[in-house]
Design an enzyme around this catalytic site. Structure first.
Site, PDB file in Angstrom:
ATOM      1  N   HIS A  84      33.511  44.081  98.530  1.00 30.15           N
ATOM      2  CA  HIS A  84      32.312  44.572  98.161  1.00 30.15           C
ATOM      3  C   HIS A  84      32.390  45.615  96.725  1.00 30.15           C
ATOM      4  CE1 HIS A  84      28.765  47.258  99.893  1.00 30.15           C
ATOM      5  NE2 HIS A  84      28.582  47.670  98.431  1.00 30.15           N
ATOM      6  N   ASP A 163      24.213  57.085 106.566  1.00 31.60           N
ATOM      7  CA  ASP A 163      23.306  55.823 105.274  1.00 31.60           C
ATOM      8  C   ASP A 163      21.882  55.960 105.122  1.00 31.60           C
ATOM      9  OD1 ASP A 163      24.345  54.773 102.198  1.00 31.60           O
ATOM     10  OD2 ASP A 163      25.011  53.322 103.287  1.00 31.60           O
ATOM     11  N   ARG A 170      17.570  58.490  98.112  1.00 30.95           N
ATOM     12  CA  ARG A 170      18.167  57.906  97.067  1.00 30.95           C
ATOM     13  C   ARG A 170      17.062  57.362  96.410  1.00 30.95           C
ATOM     14  NH1 ARG A 170      23.627  56.682  97.702  1.00 30.95           N
ATOM     15  NH2 ARG A 170      24.002  56.613  95.704  1.00 30.95           N
ATOM     16  N   SER A 185      28.367  56.471 100.521  1.00 29.35           N
ATOM     17  CA  SER A 185      27.635  55.243 101.087  1.00 29.35           C
ATOM     18  C   SER A 185      28.081  54.250 101.229  1.00 29.35           C
ATOM     19  CB  SER A 185      26.226  54.939  99.746  1.00 29.35           C
ATOM     20  OG  SER A 185      25.737  53.819 100.635  1.00 29.35           O
ATOM     21  N   LYS A 189      30.144  52.388 105.431  1.00 31.64           N
ATOM     22  CA  LYS A 189      29.237  51.426 105.979  1.00 31.64           C
ATOM     23  C   LYS A 189      30.822  50.734 106.159  1.00 31.64           C
ATOM     24  CE  LYS A 189      26.119  50.203 102.990  1.00 31.64           C
ATOM     25  NZ  LYS A 189      25.095  51.114 101.680  1.00 31.64           N
TER      26      LYS A 189
HETATM   27  N1  URA Z   1      25.872  50.434  97.139  1.00 33.82           N
HETATM   28  C1  URA Z   1      25.742  50.672  98.430  1.00 33.82           C
HETATM   29  O1  URA Z   1      25.758  50.593  99.272  1.00 33.82           O
HETATM   30  N2  URA Z   1      25.818  52.479  98.279  1.00 33.82           N
HETATM   31  C2  URA Z   1      25.017  53.054  96.794  1.00 33.82           C
HETATM   32  O2  URA Z   1      24.902  53.993  96.436  1.00 33.82           O
HETATM   33  C3  URA Z   1      24.740  52.182  95.931  1.00 33.82           C
HETATM   34  C4  URA Z   1      25.148  50.811  95.814  1.00 33.82           C
END
Ligand code: URA
Length: 444
Positions: A84, A163, A170, A185, A189
């Protein structure tokens, strides 16, 4: 146990520590629709301003994760690894490394996001391939991992639904750039998708959410600590996003560049970063003894054609039309392709990722509002990179757009993203550090 939400908000506003139960209550009530946006917004701003300690960050991740279900891929043999990135400009590395690693027999269940602000998103890039479906059911998700060793999908409604809601809030309440909120966040995921290990690309610089190296290290440490607390071995790389990755910015343009790299061509920085991250994924999967050995395997997967074949395989399996992968020219181009010519002569000492990211959004490659569609063909193709010597009148970059925009404004935008010098600027390392459970070390 029930809590008064206003008491929890007040506690964080006054910089006190919330318990795991309190955080879970707040997050679950919001996910169930029992807490209004204005109260969650107030909490998010209090958390943004006062921060969350390590325990609170882990509790937040737990709470967001348990708002949905965690996929069980344990019946599939081998270590499942994902990567990621915290977001950048021209960052198409996932499109390249996922097929590399899967072609070497390691399962890669990858859940990605859409473009956000000036940064691009893997899902938008994949959807620029006509027919490619990223919105797949959990059943199909598991089937793809079983059959192809790879899935490239969006977050389903079952994966960390808190999220999904909190992220949208946000975005419109100026609470994105918070280390504990970003960490919760991302990790909720990632943990929901059924992985065993994770490689992170934590970016810093003008085109990243973390503007400084110090903040990127802080974010990486929080992410690694959360991963390890869930018993998922995690390696984070700290990489510069002062200038775009590769030469292409924009969805289909980045797919084209990814195909190039997978076919053994393409820009060297993109090849370097994607094989390095692949090497780390292979290390975590236990198929190589070191990252360096993994890099060698990744390069072999490219030169043998295995990685590109895996890319074709997953495009077809997820509904994409292979004719565009095999004959990319048939996809056509945007209505306007404007070459921007240099009015200067000298070395490019700065090519600003943030300004080029916002320019690509203006051209149509990203969203100015959440509900907007992206234009798959819009974007920027750089003809010159940081450190290049440019003669007056040479093409700096080509702007691709289907919009009728003011060319003078676009030219001014391009010129403001570039700084010139009589000699090359001191080269900065693309990847500065690696961080894992053993700590932080310089990468060379
Ligand atoms: N990527 C994400 O999945 N969440 C965030 O808060 C920022 C970047």
């Amino acid at each position: 146990m029930d809590y008064q939400i206003v008491d929890l908000i007040r506690k964080k506003r006054d910089n006190n520590t919330l318990s795991g139960n309190e955080i879970r209550y707040l997050v679950h009530q919001y996910a169930k629709g029992c807490l209004p946006d204005y109260q969650m917004s107030a909490f998010l701003m209090a958390a943004f301003l006062n921060g969350l300690n390590d325990e609170e960050s882990t509790s937040l991740t737990h709470a967001m994760l348990s708002s949905g279900s965690v996929l069980d891929l344990s019946h599939i043999p081998g270590v499942k690894v994902d990567k990621h990135s915290t977001g950048g400009v021209g960052d198409k590395l996932s499109l390249i490394l996922a097929p590399i690693v899967a072609s070497l027999g390691v399962r890669v269940p990858m859940v990605s996001g859409r473009g956000l602000g000036h940064t691009g998103g893997t899902l938008d890039k994949l959807e620029s391939i006509p027919g490619f479906r990223v919105d797949i059911s959990l059943k199909k998700y598991v089937e793809l991992v079983e059959k192809h060793g790879l899935v490239l999908a969006g977050q389903t409604n079952e994966m960390a639904p808190a999220d999904k809601k909190m992220y949208a809030l946000r975005d419109v309440t100026a609470t994105v750039e918070s280390i504990p909120l970003i960490a919760g966040s991302i990790m909720s995921k990632k943990l929901a998708e059924g992985i065993d290990a994770l490689v992170l690309d934590v970016k810093y610089g003008s085109g990243a959410f973390m503007k400084t190296h110090t903040r990127a290290i802080e974010l990486a440490q929080t992410l690694v600590d959360i991963g390890e607390s869930f018993k998922k071995p995690t390696i984070a790389f700290i990489s510069s996003m002062e200038t775009p990755t590769g030469l292409a910015i924009g969805n289909w343009l980045e797919v084209l560049e990814s195909i190039d790299v997978l076919q053994g061509n393409g820009p060297s920085d993109t090849l370097h970063q994607s094989t390095l991250l692949s090497g780390a994924m292979l290390l975590l999967a236990g198929t190589v003894p070191t990252i360096e050995a993994g890099i060698i395997e990744a390069k072999k997967a490219i030169s043998s054609g295995k990685a590109f074949q895996k890319f074709r395989e997953i495009v077809q399996a997820q509904g994409g039309d292979l004719s565009y992968i095999d004959r990319p020219d048939s996809r056509g181009t945007a209505k306007h392709c404007y070459p921007i010519l240099s009015s200067n002569q000298g070395y490019i000492t700065r090519l600003d990722a943030y300004l080029l990211g916002t320019l690509s959004v203006r051209l149509g490659a990203g969203r100015q509002q959440k509900e907007h569609d992206v234009d798959p063909l819009a974007g920027i193709r750089l003809e010159k990179k940081l450190g290049d010597y440019v003669q007056k009148g040479e093409t700096l970059m080509t702007l691709h757009t289907n919009k009728d925009l003011d060319l003078d404004e676009l030219e001014r935008w391009v010129f403001s993203s570039i700084q010139w010098g009589a000699s090359q600027a001191e080269p900065q390392p693309l990847i500065s550090h690696i961080l894992d459970k053993n700590g932080l070390r310089a990468y060379s």
